[in-house]
Design a protein around this motif. Sequence first.
Motif, mmCIF file in Angstrom:
data_model
loop_
_atom_site.group_PDB
_atom_site.id
_atom_site.type_symbol
_atom_site.label_atom_id
_atom_site.label_comp_id
_atom_site.label_asym_id
_atom_site.label_seq_id
_atom_site.Cartn_x
_atom_site.Cartn_y
_atom_site.Cartn_z
ATOM 1 N N CYS A 1 -9.052 1.871 -13.955
ATOM 2 C CA CYS A 1 -9.070 0.548 -13.316
ATOM 3 C C CYS A 1 -9.050 0.639 -11.793
ATOM 4 N N LEU A 2 -8.795 1.831 -11.264
ATOM 5 C CA LEU A 2 -8.776 1.985 -9.811
ATOM 6 C C LEU A 2 -10.188 1.965 -9.220
ATOM 7 N N ALA A 3 -11.177 2.405 -10.025
ATOM 8 C CA ALA A 3 -12.540 2.528 -9.500
ATOM 9 C C ALA A 3 -13.066 1.227 -8.880
ATOM 10 N N ASP B 1 0.820 -1.213 0.000
ATOM 11 C CA ASP B 1 0.000 0.000 0.000
ATOM 12 C C ASP B 1 0.853 1.262 0.000
ATOM 13 N N ALA B 2 1.925 1.257 0.777
ATOM 14 C CA ALA B 2 2.814 2.422 0.825
ATOM 15 C C ALA B 2 3.493 2.632 -0.528
ATOM 16 N N ASP C 1 -9.361 -0.237 2.279
ATOM 17 C CA ASP C 1 -7.960 0.184 2.223
ATOM 18 C C ASP C 1 -7.669 0.956 0.940
ATOM 19 N N GLN C 2 -8.189 0.445 -0.190
ATOM 20 C CA GLN C 2 -7.960 1.126 -1.463
ATOM 21 C C GLN C 2 -8.718 2.451 -1.520
ATOM 22 N N PHE C 3 -9.876 2.507 -0.875
ATOM 23 C CA PHE C 3 -10.625 3.764 -0.791
ATOM 24 C C PHE C 3 -9.788 4.806 -0.051
ATOM 25 N N GLN C 4 -9.168 4.408 1.056
ATOM 26 C CA GLN C 4 -8.326 5.330 1.814
ATOM 27 C C GLN C 4 -7.099 5.748 1.005
ATOM 28 N N LEU C 5 -6.534 4.806 0.248
ATOM 29 C CA LEU C 5 -5.394 5.115 -0.608
ATOM 30 C C LEU C 5 -5.777 6.185 -1.625
ATOM 31 N N TYR C 6 -6.921 5.984 -2.281
ATOM 32 C CA TYR C 6 -7.404 6.941 -3.281
ATOM 33 C C TYR C 6 -7.653 8.307 -2.644
ATOM 34 N N GLN C 7 -8.302 8.309 -1.477
ATOM 35 C CA GLN C 7 -8.601 9.574 -0.806
ATOM 36 C C GLN C 7 -7.329 10.323 -0.425
ATOM 37 N N SER C 8 -6.290 9.604 -0.033
ATOM 38 C CA SER C 8 -5.047 10.269 0.362
ATOM 39 C C SER C 8 -4.371 10.945 -0.831
ATOM 40 N N ILE C 9 -4.654 10.459 -2.039
ATOM 41 C CA ILE C 9 -4.111 11.075 -3.257
ATOM 42 C C ILE C 9 -4.969 12.270 -3.669
ATOM 43 N N ILE C 10 -6.290 12.126 -3.580
ATOM 44 C CA ILE C 10 -7.216 13.139 -4.073
ATOM 45 C C ILE C 10 -7.435 14.276 -3.069
#
Length: 199
Positions: free
Chosen positions: A111-113, A64-65, A121-130
């Motif tokens: 493809c991330l959607a 994830d990191a 976890d992937q939702f949090q990853l996306y949010q940390s970018i956006i």
Amino acid sequence: MTSTADAPRSPGRPRSIRADEAIIEATLDLLAEGSTIEALSIEAIATRAGVGKATIYRRWAGKDALLLDALRRLKGVLAQPAGHSVRDDLVLLVGAIGKNVDPRAAKIMPCLAPAVNRSADQFQLYQSIISPRRQLMREVLRRGIDEGVLRADIDVEVTMALLTGPMLIQRVLQWNPDLDEQALPERVVDAVLEGIRAR
């Protein structure tokens, strides 16, 4: 007599920028070639990058990191509003939505959607970018309210969605091929400003 415990330690090998680059590039290449986030493995990344798994784990705590750094690289540097004109700043930020210099982004971002929708976890990853990008737009809108350029009663969060949605649907899904993508940021901003400009 000096014990080995008292002897000065020699520094470890310096971190290789070349290895860092190879690992990030391998991650993005595998995603662009169709690997899902769930299926992507440290083993596959290490093999593609030509490094050992230990090399990756010395740099990143886990997948994830590493993904976070790779996707941040893919998104590029945040656009920085000049602060002179609310309209111009919004055009700059809206124009950056879904726009990526790296051609792999067109294959990776859509493809991330599914991963974002399936995994917390992937939702949090996306949010940390956006989130930092969203915050920049929020600050411009609030500045517009403070300066009296925008109505004081606007819903800032909904306004951000109104500004962002058209660019995402056009750039990610090519919703209407007849729209001029170069002119679209200005057209979107001007259309939204009609409803939120101070009278």
